[in-house]
Design an enzyme around this catalytic site. Structure first.
Site, short mmCIF file in Angstrom:
data_model
loop_
_atom_site.label_atom_id
_atom_site.label_comp_id
_atom_site.label_asym_id
_atom_site.label_seq_id
_atom_site.Cartn_x
_atom_site.Cartn_y
_atom_site.Cartn_z
N CYS A 121 0.33 -9.98 2.79
CA CYS A 121 1.03 -11.09 2.16
C CYS A 121 2.52 -10.73 1.97
O CYS A 121 3.26 -10.63 2.93
CB CYS A 121 0.34 -11.47 0.85
SG CYS A 121 0.71 -13.16 0.32
N HIS A 176 -5.69 -11.95 2.11
CA HIS A 176 -6.19 -11.11 1.03
C HIS A 176 -7.69 -10.94 1.18
O HIS A 176 -8.38 -11.82 1.71
CB HIS A 176 -5.90 -11.76 -0.33
CG HIS A 176 -4.46 -11.81 -0.69
ND1 HIS A 176 -3.73 -10.69 -1.04
CD2 HIS A 176 -3.60 -12.86 -0.78
CE1 HIS A 176 -2.50 -11.05 -1.32
NE2 HIS A 176 -2.38 -12.35 -1.17
#
Length: 485
Positions: free
Chosen positions: A332, A428
């Site tokens: 991310c 994630h």
């Protein structure tokens, strides 16, 4: 339709874990249980089935209830992105930014929406277990409160107060809470739990009775140190630092602790692997030169955290690691840092800015107000993966022509360099996929990846529930909640 709220004498007394334990214990009794936290402040978040986001602790508590996480379980989420500002999430969606100047007034105005979520959960369950935030003894924050007694009184929910004996002073902390809070607030508290006890509980019997006498509240039990909680996903309250040196024969996976680090529980599944050691590198220390993999974690403020990374000299460590041909994984915000450029023309993270990245992937990122929140399935490193996206901004550039993952809907995620040792991804939860974990660790010469992380978490929930039930008077708590045991 009953409810019970667990509040604490302070932060990090174990509220989240005890709520999860109680949720699983009651679920195992056959009750329909749902968790609720009116307001949370955390950069560890999870994507919900209705396409929103909530605090990671409430997502875990939903798992404890064997229920799907929903944005109603945490209607107000504050995600710190600077020293005095936080992104405001309401019902799972970004609503703006709160600063120290408008915090109290703005959160007080959210009570109606908090009560709407709570009402929906009550209608769908036999009992709602509510978690407070911080402590009701923080009376300087009482005006406009929606997290503790403000909510308890508005919704008429009885409260059990948790004291942490491990940090010391538990008698004073429980009795002192009674002394400083408003009498009408104190009337909402029906009893207390003593948490994190080590040793023979008989040694605390006199202290326990003293708390009952001085507070006027009933004791509902002394809960021992729940060692199985270490197998649960990490929260912001845990201590991030881990031993700096690996145990003999283990490969090191290092992760720098950025000031606004988010979703660092991404690394938790790697704890299952006997061949690796996870080291969270605090400020003031170099990234260990012997690391086999460096993981750049998620960040709530990518540009600010990249500046902090450079200020620590970690960019030098990372590039030296890369020159040695070792592996780097960016997740991310960490993925965005690996590119050539990050631009924030609208000041999404604060002040409009444009900065150079680490230039280890041929990509660039432009931050934008739209937030991507979704669960995904796909393939990476030749294995099935699943996870969730939670990011603001779009990443493009020649490097994306060689994606890290291909998703079920045909979309492509991330980037991987030609040598295969620099990986960037928006996903994630990657390391929870056993096959992917096995494929990644094989690249550093470690066999592993066989254990099912999610099954291990579920077993840990059963373990803490059983221990909690053995030491807490759950029947008495059910009675004050409005259910005949």
């Amino acid at each position: 339709m009953a409810a019970l709220m667990l509040q604490g004498t302070g932060s990090d007394v174990g509220k989240s874990v005890l709520v999860a334990a109680l949720c699983r214990a009651l679920t195992n009794r056959g009750l329909r249980v749902l968790p609720f936290k009116p307001q949370n402040m955390s950069n560890n978040a999870a994507v919900t089935t209705d396409g929103g986001e909530i605090g990671r602790a409430q997502a875990l508590q939903a798992i404890a209830c064997r229920a799907e996480p929903h944005s109603d379980m945490n209607p107000v989420l504050l995600k710190p992105q600077a020293d005095r500002t936080s992104q405001l999430i309401v019902h799972g969606r970004v609503r703006g930014t709160l600063g120290s100047g408008n915090f109290r007034e703005a959160r007080g105005a959210l009570m109606a929406e908090v009560l709407e979520s709570y009402a929906r959960l009550r209608a769908a369950s036999d009992i709602v277990i509510v978690e407070g935030a911080g402590s009701p003894a923080e009376i300087n924050l009482r005006a406009g409160d929606i997290a503790n007694m403000g909510f308890a009184r508005a919704a008429n929910v009885p409260v059990v107060l948790i004291g942490d004996i491990d940090r010391g002073g538990v008698i004073a902390s429980v009795v002192g809470t009674r002394a400083v809070i408003d009498p009408d607030d104190a009337a909402m508290i029906r009893g207390f739990l003593i948490n994190k006890f080590r040793g023979d509980p008989a040694l605390f019997e006199d202290g326990y009775r003293e708390i009952e006498t001085r507070s006027g509240w009933s004791g509902f039990g002394v809960i021992p140190w729940l060692s199985a909680a270490a197998r649960l996903p990490s929260e912001d309250a845990v201590i991030l630092e881990r031993p700096a040196d690996p145990r003999e024969g283990r490969k090191l996976i290092a992760c720098p602790i950025l000031p606004r680090i988010s979703n660092f529980d991404d690394l938790d599944p790697l704890k299952l692997e006997p061949g690796v050691e996870i080291v969270m590198v605090p400020p003031g220390r170099p990234i260990p030169a012997e690391a086999a993999i460096i993981v750049l974690p998620g960040s709530k403020a990518t540009i600010a955290d990249l500046a902090a990374l450079r200020a620590e000299g970690w960019d030098i460590d990372i590039k030296a690691h890369h020159r040695r041909g070792r592996m780097i994984v960016g997740l991310c915000g960490g993925y965005q840092m690996l590119g050539r450029r990050i631009a924030d023309p609208l000041g999404i993270e604060g002040t409009a800015a444009e900065v150079e990245g680490l230039a280890l992937l041929d990509i660039e990122t432009i931050l934008s107000p739209a937030k991507t929140l979704r669960h995904v399935h796909g393939t990476a490193l030749g294995t099935p993966v699943e996870g969730y996206e939670m990011h603001m901004g779009e990443t493009s550039g020649p490097g994306t022509a060689q994606p890290f993952a291909t998703l079920e809907d045909g979309a492509r995620d991330g980037a991987i360099n030609d040598e295969g040792n620099v990986i960037g991804s928006y996903l994630h939860g990657l390391f929870a996929s056993p096959g992917f974990r096995r494929a990644l660790l094989a690249r550093i010469g470690v066999a592993g990846g066989g254990r099912d992380y999610l099954a291990d978490v579920d077993a840990a929930l059963d373990d803490i529930a059983a221990e909690f039930a053995a030491h807490a008077d759950i029947d008495a708590m059910l009675r004050i909640a409005g259910i005949a045991a």
